[in-house]
Design a protein around this motif. Structure first.
Motif, short mmCIF file in Angstrom:
data_model
loop_
_atom_site.label_atom_id
_atom_site.label_comp_id
_atom_site.label_asym_id
_atom_site.label_seq_id
_atom_site.Cartn_x
_atom_site.Cartn_y
_atom_site.Cartn_z
N GLU A 324 35.89 41.55 39.49
CA GLU A 324 35.80 42.74 40.33
C GLU A 324 35.74 42.37 41.81
OE1 GLU A 324 32.67 45.32 39.24
OE2 GLU A 324 33.35 45.60 37.17
N LYS A 325 35.06 41.28 42.14
CA LYS A 325 34.93 40.87 43.55
C LYS A 325 36.30 40.52 44.13
CE LYS A 325 32.63 37.54 46.58
NZ LYS A 325 31.71 36.36 46.65
N THR A 326 37.10 39.75 43.37
CA THR A 326 38.43 39.37 43.85
C THR A 326 39.33 40.58 43.97
OG1 THR A 326 38.17 37.22 42.75
CG2 THR A 326 40.40 37.86 43.42
N LEU A 327 39.27 41.47 42.99
CA LEU A 327 40.09 42.69 43.04
C LEU A 327 39.73 43.54 44.25
CD1 LEU A 327 40.14 43.69 39.27
CD2 LEU A 327 42.04 42.79 40.60
N LYS A 328 38.46 43.58 44.57
CA LYS A 328 38.04 44.40 45.71
C LYS A 328 38.46 43.77 47.03
CE LYS A 328 33.99 46.75 47.62
NZ LYS A 328 32.53 46.99 47.48
N GLU A 329 38.35 42.43 47.14
CA GLU A 329 38.67 41.75 48.39
C GLU A 329 40.17 41.69 48.64
OE1 GLU A 329 36.86 37.97 48.08
OE2 GLU A 329 34.81 38.70 48.44
N GLU A 330 40.96 41.39 47.59
CA GLU A 330 42.39 41.16 47.77
C GLU A 330 43.23 42.43 47.59
OE1 GLU A 330 43.86 37.95 45.48
OE2 GLU A 330 42.35 36.51 46.21
N TYR A 331 42.77 43.35 46.77
CA TYR A 331 43.56 44.54 46.47
C TYR A 331 42.83 45.84 46.76
CZ TYR A 331 46.29 40.99 44.10
OH TYR A 331 47.02 39.86 43.81
N GLY A 332 41.78 45.76 47.57
CA GLY A 332 41.10 46.95 48.04
C GLY A 332 40.45 47.78 46.96
N GLY A 333 40.13 47.17 45.82
CA GLY A 333 39.49 47.91 44.75
C GLY A 333 40.39 48.91 44.06
#
Length: 571
Positions: A324-333
């Motif tokens: 979830e952290k990577t998805l939020k940082e790289e793809y804006g959640g």
């Protein structure tokens, strides 16, 4: 020590021509091209301590130089030297880099068969010399002759086994953008490998020599080598590719996607994708996900500029290999580790977010049956034409994308009324003439149902696209004329962009957002948008059939008087 020596108009294999210079500290080549493209190599430098050897060969009127290195470039090839400059090149390489230039003899026998071998990352074909047998019945012993052909396997994009007998191997090469315009490129070559005479013909599972060579080339060329971790994968059971036909597993990485099939394997950069489309099929079951490419992929002689994946609206679930952290940082959640929803929406959503490309869906157009497309044929192949807000898309054979800004005019054909009228009509789309072309390109979409004329004509009129035979179309189609009169003065220039998939769904990708029941990813057109068209259609039919009653005659006359009149030809 002599001064550095330079030669102009020297070509580097896989690149453009430039200036070749032998210097005390090595060899330098500088391209003659002027470009800001980061993918184009403008300078190549070889330090003296990395050069291990040099070979000289003359082909026709040109001298070719091979430089062997200890670096990642095992061998660099230059061509365009004057044959008489051999001694000058040799002396400079010896003086500056302590390298002895030797003459390398190539086979000129003209044979079409030979022996294969691998030298580092090069596939080498040498002349096959058969020595005479000393005794009767003794087998001929083949031995290597001079080199006939050498291929750098780093240039290979595909290696597949062709034919039902599995005795042919086809190599396809990357098409380079760095060569000069009008220059011929080798894009494919096919070899026949004889079957093993000692093999059991009844064993269908045994590998043929061609398959063994194909596996070796694939491994050395690293065709299926992928860098980085896969983000998400859609296996071949998630849908069928209509173009190119077959089943492929789609794997999405950070910067590219991979299409892996039983015979072909492609890596497509997201930067090479021009547009994405999600189009509903008329059967209300399937959806077409279309990938338009700037650089087409190739199978043999066939090129594919657009890829068409047919999938369904069935509920499905996918798992992304990111936290979830990577998805939020790289793809804006915008993505979740686990996503549920209709399969077509999941594919479109993931492609849109990872590739950072918009996914366009149909806009306001509806045919007589409320579908966003019309059934027609392009050449001899049937398909469906989707009039979007900024373009035409025809699927599926061959898929065609026509932007409205490329259209010069359209013409309706075989639409005339009367006793000789047909149940279908044609739409001819003529593109703007491009500089250098003798004739403008034209697409003829034939066999469109007559009931779709009104909606198609009014849609094109609203887009301010030039219609060549507007007056004839109105005179021979009173329904379209009535609609045009009813909306005259109220129809503004509809210059809106194509509908973007998920443009109003925010950043959420929960079950509700991706479900079929909600359809929040696709902006649906209200059912009453074309109510004025239906009323005009009914009114026109009543006026045509009615002959009694002064009020009806008066209304019909009022409509007819306002229509443009046909000019009578003088006898």
């Amino acid at each position: 020590m002599s001064a550095p020596a330079s030669w102009r108009h020297i070509g580097l294999h896989g690149h453009s021509v430039g200036t070749f210079t032998i210097e005390p500290n090595g060899i330098r080549w500088k391209s003659a091209m002027n470009t800001d493209d980061d993918d184009v190599i403008l300078t190549k430098t070889l330090p003296a301590d990395t050069i291990t050897g040099a070979k000289w060969t003359v082909f026709g009127r040109s001298g070719h130089l091979r430089i062997q290195t200890s670096g990642k470039d095992a061998e660099l090839r230059f061509d365009g030297f004057p044959p008489k400059d051999f001694e000058q090149v040799r002396s400079n390489l010896s003086d500056h880099n302590n390298i002895d230039l030797t003459k390398y003899v190539m086979s000129s026998a003209g044979a079409s068969f030979g022996l294969t071998g691998l030298q580092k990352r090069h596939l080498v074909f040498k002349q096959c010399i058969l020595d005479d047998a000393y005794e009767e019945g003794e087998e001929f012993e083949p031995r290597d002759g001079d080199e006939m052909l050498s291929l750098n396997l780093a240039d290979v994009s595909q290696c597949v086994v062709q034919g039902n007998t599995k005795n042919e191997v086809e190599l396809q090469f990357h098409e380079l953008d760095t060569v000069e315009a009008g220059t011929d490129q080798l894009v494919g070559i096919r070899f026949y490998i004889p079957p093993d005479p000692d093999a059991d013909p009844t064993d269908k599972d045994a590998e043929t020599p061609a398959e063994q060579l194909q596996q070796t080339i694939t491994k050395v060329a690293r065709i299926k080598n992928t860098a980085g971790n896969a983000i998400v994968e859609f296996d071949e059971n998630k849908g069928t590719f209509l173009t190119p036909r077959g089943r492929y597993t789609l794997t999405l990485y950070d910067t590219y996607l991979r299409m892996h099939g039983s015979r072909y394997d492609y890596q497509i950069k997201y930067d090479d994708i021009s547009r994405l489309f999600l189009l509903p099929k008329p059967d209300d079951v399937h959806m077409a996900f279309v990938i338009a490419l700037d650089k087409p992929i190739r199978q043999g002689q066939q090129r594919y500029q657009m890829l068409v994946l047919q999938t369904t609206k069935d509920m499905d679930e996918i798992t992304l290999n990111l936290d979830e952290k990577t998805l939020k940082e790289e793809y804006g959640g915008q993505l979740d580790p686990v996503m549920q929803g209709s399969l077509c929406n999941l594919i479109a959503k993931v492609f849109k977010v990872i590739s950072k490309k918009k996914v366009f869906v149909p806009g306001k157009f509806e045919n007589a049956y409320g579908k966003p497309c019309v059934k027609c044929a392009l050449r001899a192949s049937e398909g469906h034409l989707y009039p979007l807000e900024k373009s035409f898309v025809f699927i599926h054979k061959p898929p065609v994308l026509i932007r409205f800004d490329e259209v010069d005019s359209v013409e309706f054909q075989r639409y005339a009324g009367g006793q000789g009228s047909t149940r279908n009509f044609d739409l001819s789309v003529k593109l703007k003439k491009i500089a250098g072309e003798s004739n403008a390109k034209e697409y003829a979409f034939s066999g469109i149902d007559r009931s779709d004329f009104d909606s198609l004509y009014n849609f094109l009129s609203g887009k301010k696209i030039g219609i060549i035979n507007t007056q004839d179309a109105l005179n021979d189609n009173p329904t379209a004329a009535a609609y045009t009169l009813a909306t005259e003065g109220n129809m503004a220039d509809d210059s809106s962009e194509d509908e973007d998939f998920g443009s109003n769904d925010g950043a959420s990708s929960s079950d509700d957002d991706m479900s079929d029941a909600d359809e929040s990813d696709v902006e649906m057109v209200p059912e009453d948008d074309d109510s004025d068209l239906e009323e005009a259609r009914k009114r026109a039919k009543k006026e045509q059939k009615s002959e009694d009653g002064p009020p009806r005659k008066k209304k019909k006359k009022a409509v007819e008087d306002s229509l443009p009149k046909k000019k009578k030809k003088a006898v």
